[in-house]
Design an enzyme around this catalytic site. Structure first.
Site, PDB file in Angstrom:
ATOM      1  N   PHE A   1      -4.188   2.600  15.396  1.00 30.85           N
ATOM      2  CA  PHE A   1      -4.601   3.753  14.515  1.00 30.85           C
ATOM      3  C   PHE A   1      -5.978   3.058  13.550  1.00 30.85           C
ATOM      4  CE2 PHE A   1      -1.760   7.382  13.338  1.00 30.85           C
ATOM      5  CZ  PHE A   1      -1.003   7.289  14.433  1.00 30.85           C
TER       6      PHE A   1
ATOM      7  N   LYS B   1     -10.308  -4.567  19.068  1.00 35.29           N
ATOM      8  CA  LYS B   1      -8.862  -4.958  18.906  1.00 35.29           C
ATOM      9  C   LYS B   1      -8.301  -4.913  20.285  1.00 35.29           C
ATOM     10  CE  LYS B   1      -8.092  -3.803  14.092  1.00 35.29           C
ATOM     11  NZ  LYS B   1      -6.972  -4.230  13.127  1.00 35.29           N
TER      12      LYS B   1
ATOM     13  N   PRO C   1      -1.998 -12.060  10.206  1.00 35.34           N
ATOM     14  CA  PRO C   1      -2.516 -12.120  11.989  1.00 35.34           C
ATOM     15  C   PRO C   1      -2.624 -10.525  12.008  1.00 35.34           C
ATOM     16  CG  PRO C   1      -0.127 -12.446  11.304  1.00 35.34           C
ATOM     17  CD  PRO C   1      -0.968 -12.610  10.283  1.00 35.34           C
ATOM     18  N   ASP C   2      -3.663 -10.303  13.137  1.00 39.72           N
ATOM     19  CA  ASP C   2      -3.978  -8.983  13.403  1.00 39.72           C
ATOM     20  C   ASP C   2      -2.554  -8.574  14.590  1.00 39.72           C
ATOM     21  OD1 ASP C   2      -4.763  -6.621  14.700  1.00 39.72           O
ATOM     22  OD2 ASP C   2      -6.515  -6.851  13.552  1.00 39.72           O
ATOM     23  N   ILE C   3      -1.791  -7.927  14.062  1.00 36.22           N
ATOM     24  CA  ILE C   3      -0.462  -7.646  15.032  1.00 36.22           C
ATOM     25  C   ILE C   3      -1.198  -6.755  16.243  1.00 36.22           C
ATOM     26  CG2 ILE C   3       1.568  -6.537  15.414  1.00 36.22           C
ATOM     27  CD1 ILE C   3       1.877  -6.750  12.154  1.00 36.22           C
TER      28      ILE C   3
ATOM     29  N   ASN D   1       0.948  -1.132  -0.036  1.00 39.88           N
ATOM     30  CA  ASN D   1       0.025  -0.127   0.021  1.00 39.88           C
ATOM     31  C   ASN D   1       0.894   1.355  -0.007  1.00 39.88           C
ATOM     32  OD1 ASN D   1       0.583   0.771   2.922  1.00 39.88           O
ATOM     33  ND2 ASN D   1      -0.393  -1.107   3.284  1.00 39.88           N
TER      34      ASN D   1
ATOM     35  N   LYS E   1     -13.304  -0.569  16.219  1.00 33.88           N
ATOM     36  CA  LYS E   1     -11.597  -0.915  16.202  1.00 33.88           C
ATOM     37  C   LYS E   1     -11.212  -0.922  17.523  1.00 33.88           C
ATOM     38  CE  LYS E   1     -10.503  -0.680  11.512  1.00 33.88           C
ATOM     39  NZ  LYS E   1      -9.957   0.192  10.408  1.00 33.88           N
TER      40      LYS E   1
ATOM     41  N   LYS F   1       9.078 -17.233 -10.320  1.00 34.47           N
ATOM     42  CA  LYS F   1       8.414 -16.332 -11.091  1.00 34.47           C
ATOM     43  C   LYS F   1       7.264 -16.674 -11.839  1.00 34.47           C
ATOM     44  CE  LYS F   1       8.722 -12.339 -14.067  1.00 34.47           C
ATOM     45  NZ  LYS F   1       9.477 -11.944 -15.423  1.00 34.47           N
TER      46      LYS F   1
HETATM   47  O1  PMT Z   1       2.831   6.258   6.582  1.00 34.90           O
HETATM   48  P1  PMT Z   1       2.234   7.403   6.196  1.00 34.90           P
HETATM   49  O2  PMT Z   1       2.106   7.831   4.800  1.00 34.90           O
HETATM   50  O3  PMT Z   1       2.632   8.646   7.014  1.00 34.90           O
HETATM   51  O4  PMT Z   1       0.632   7.589   6.289  1.00 34.90           O
HETATM   52  C1  PMT Z   1      -0.005   7.119   7.695  1.00 34.90           C
HETATM   53  C2  PMT Z   1      -1.109   6.194   7.924  1.00 34.90           C
HETATM   54  C3  PMT Z   1      -2.183   6.504   7.104  1.00 34.90           C
HETATM   55  C4  PMT Z   1      -0.700   4.945   7.366  1.00 34.90           C
HETATM   56  C5  PMT Z   1      -1.248   5.884   9.367  1.00 34.90           C
HETATM   57  O5  PMT Z   1      -1.660   7.230  10.052  1.00 34.90           O
HETATM   58  C6  PMT Z   1      -2.247   5.151   9.768  1.00 34.90           C
HETATM   59  O6  PMT Z   1      -3.633   5.390   9.653  1.00 34.90           O
HETATM   60  N1  PMT Z   1      -1.946   3.937  10.078  1.00 34.90           N
HETATM   61  C7  PMT Z   1      -2.719   2.557  10.183  1.00 34.90           C
HETATM   62  C8  PMT Z   1      -3.173   2.030   8.712  1.00 34.90           C
HETATM   63  C9  PMT Z   1      -4.123   0.840   8.911  1.00 34.90           C
HETATM   64  O7  PMT Z   1      -3.658  -0.199   8.488  1.00 34.90           O
HETATM   65  O8  PMT Z   1      -5.405   1.004   9.365  1.00 34.90           O
HETATM   66  P2  PMT Z   1      -6.434   0.123   9.754  1.00 34.90           P
HETATM   67  O9  PMT Z   1      -7.636   0.612  10.096  1.00 34.90           O
HETATM   68  O10 PMT Z   1      -6.531  -1.017   8.409  1.00 34.90           O
HETATM   69  O11 PMT Z   1      -6.149  -0.757  10.969  1.00 34.90           O
HETATM   70  C10 PMT Z   1      -6.291  -0.634  12.323  1.00 34.90           C
HETATM   71  C11 PMT Z   1      -5.060  -0.908  13.118  1.00 34.90           C
HETATM   72  O12 PMT Z   1      -4.838  -2.096  13.170  1.00 34.90           O
HETATM   73  C12 PMT Z   1      -3.807  -0.158  12.673  1.00 34.90           C
HETATM   74  O13 PMT Z   1      -3.309   0.226  14.042  1.00 34.90           O
HETATM   75  C13 PMT Z   1      -3.119  -1.166  12.179  1.00 34.90           C
HETATM   76  O14 PMT Z   1      -1.784  -0.891  12.369  1.00 34.90           O
HETATM   77  C14 PMT Z   1      -3.387  -2.415  12.861  1.00 34.90           C
HETATM   78  N2  PMT Z   1      -3.405  -3.839  12.170  1.00 34.90           N
HETATM   79  C15 PMT Z   1      -4.057  -3.796  10.979  1.00 34.90           C
HETATM   80  C16 PMT Z   1      -3.936  -5.102  10.376  1.00 34.90           C
HETATM   81  C17 PMT Z   1      -3.333  -6.034  11.019  1.00 34.90           C
HETATM   82  N3  PMT Z   1      -3.201  -7.337  10.095  1.00 34.90           N
HETATM   83  N4  PMT Z   1      -2.390  -5.834  11.926  1.00 34.90           N
HETATM   84  C18 PMT Z   1      -2.566  -4.831  12.402  1.00 34.90           C
HETATM   85  O15 PMT Z   1      -1.921  -4.576  13.536  1.00 34.90           O
END
Ligand code: PMT
Length: 404
Positions: free
Chosen positions: A327, A345, A307-309, A212, A341, A290
């Protein structure tokens, strides 16, 4: 009493004409009450004599990787373990290249690869070597890996040329050492902070991946703000171009599975902040070769959930960090989805940001965030990502203050 009294510096002298200035550096450090242990590369011994170094430090000079007595007495790991800081002065173009590429073919490079301590480098080389694209690439890598850099200065060089490449003066290096060792005065001294940042890359085959647009800017700004408050910061980062902030321990990862394993290795910690944009899914069967365009149509990719970290760490029982911050990157129903969330979470606080295309949050320098907790919502912004980071770390520092 000097700020540096009772500290131990492991000084690595590599082979350049500026090595003679390292003798003055040793003298200044000794006067400040520092224990100075020295590793010299083979080339360094062409410029200054180990006997002089040993006389100034009052310690044996270390120069051989395969020295049986040394390995039995302490080993090269012990040399770095006992140090408060590693200082490479002068850092030649060659040693910088070895460090950047993880080479370990002598005592100096092996110790630098094996250390988990902060490293300060004082580059010194001919101006053309310093301005060469290869050195610039190596320097960028070293900064990204968390090395601190002092100099080089501009001036007349031993080779008769003029420009940047002269090693910083010993007195300047001492100030950089003091800054590196004594900046821990903020509200988070003694606290460990784990931060994730950047994207993850999920491999399809050896040459392709799904990812992404996260640049890492927001997460790196948070790491920098946490380090400024004196925290011991581990920044677990997917692949990004942003340089590593000073005083932060970098852990580079690629995939979500790698990122989870790296975060688990950093437990226990006082605060964990999950700013990374982790891929929710990965390709089920990563191809070992490939995938060929064979004219039989496009390949069908099957996905499995990553996995959801954040959730895994937040529900870690006795190893749960004191404060868990997630976030939420949303393009609709921002606050509602963030609240969801927060509870699903299991975190204490969610930083919600609207990542719709027109907001330019992924990769941009500004962010408007909403701090969502069980007790309400605070709206911040638009602010620079650095201001968001500073305000967030200020808030978290006040929350952990009362925690044991
Ligand atoms: O990196 P930049 O260009 O500065 O942009 C910043 C940002 C937009 C990436 C940042 O501000 C942000 O929003 N980060 C979280 C992005 C995200 O994956 O959000 P989410 O809503 O999909 O996930 C929710 C939370 O679960 C996040 O804290 C994410 O890190 C965590 N997560 C999600 C999926 C996963 N498999 N494991 C996780 O830990």
């Amino acid at each position: 009493m000097s700020k540096l009294a009772d500290k131990t510096i492991l000084l690595i002298i590599s082979g350049g004409i500026a090595a003679y200035k390292s003798l003055e550096l040793i003298r200044l450090l000794k006067t400040a009450g520092v224990r100075v242990r020295v590793i010299m590369t083979r080339a360094a011994k062409e410029f200054v004599s180990p006997l002089t170094v040993a006389s100034l430090t009052g310690e044996k000079v270390h120069d051989e990787l395969f020295n049986l007595t040394d390995e039995i007495e302490m080993g090269h790991i012990e040399l770095s373990r006992a140090a408060d800081l590693l200082v490479v002065a002068p850092a030649t173009a060659d040693l910088m290249a070895k460090m950047a590429h993880g080479h370990a073919d002598d005592l100096a490079s092996t110790t630098l690869l094996a250390t988990d301590k902060q490293v300060l480098i004082a580059p010194a080389m001919n101006v053309r070597m310093w301005t060469h694209a290869a050195t610039a690439r190596n320097l960028a890598k070293l900064k990204r890996d968390g090395a601190l850099v002092i100099g080089p200065n501009e001036g007349e060089m031993a080779c008769g040329e003029f420009g940047p490449g002269r090693m910083a003066e010993p007195a300047e290096i001492v100030v950089a050492i003091e800054t590196a060792l004594t900046s821990k005065t903020g509200a988070l001294v003694g606290k460990k902070v784990l931060i994730t940042a950047g994207p993850t890359r999920e491999a399809i085959d050896p040459v392709r991946y799904i990812s992404n647009h996260s640049s890492g800017k927001q997460g790196y700004a948070i790491a920098e703000a946490a380090a400024r408050l004196g925290a011991d910061v581990a920044l677990v980062s997917g692949p990004v171009e942003v340089p590593a902030p000073a005083g932060v321990r970098m852990v580079a990862v690629q995939s979500a599975v790698d990122m989870l394993a790296a975060c688990e290795r950093e437990l226990p910690c006082d605060i964990a902040i999950f700013a990374a944009a982790v891929a929710d899914w990965r390709v089920a069967d990563e191809a070992t070769q490939k995938i060929k365009k064979d004219g039989k149509g496009v390949p069908a990719l099957k996905f499995v959930e990553n996995p959801d970290i954040l959730k895994t760490i937040a529900k870690r029982g006795s190893q749960r960090p004191g404060l868990v911050v997630g976030f939420a990157a949303e393009t609709e129903n921002l606050i509602e989805n963030a609240r969801d969330k927060l509870s699903k979470k299991g975190c204490d606080l969610i930083v919600a940001n609207d990542v719709s295309k027109d907001k330019n949050v992924f990769g941009g320098d500004q962010n408007s965030v909403h701090l969502v907790t069980a007790s309400g919502v605070d709206n911040w912004g638009p602010l620079s990502k650095h201001d968001v980071a500073q305000r967030l770390m200020g808030r978290l520092a006040s929350l952990v203050k009362g925690q044991p």
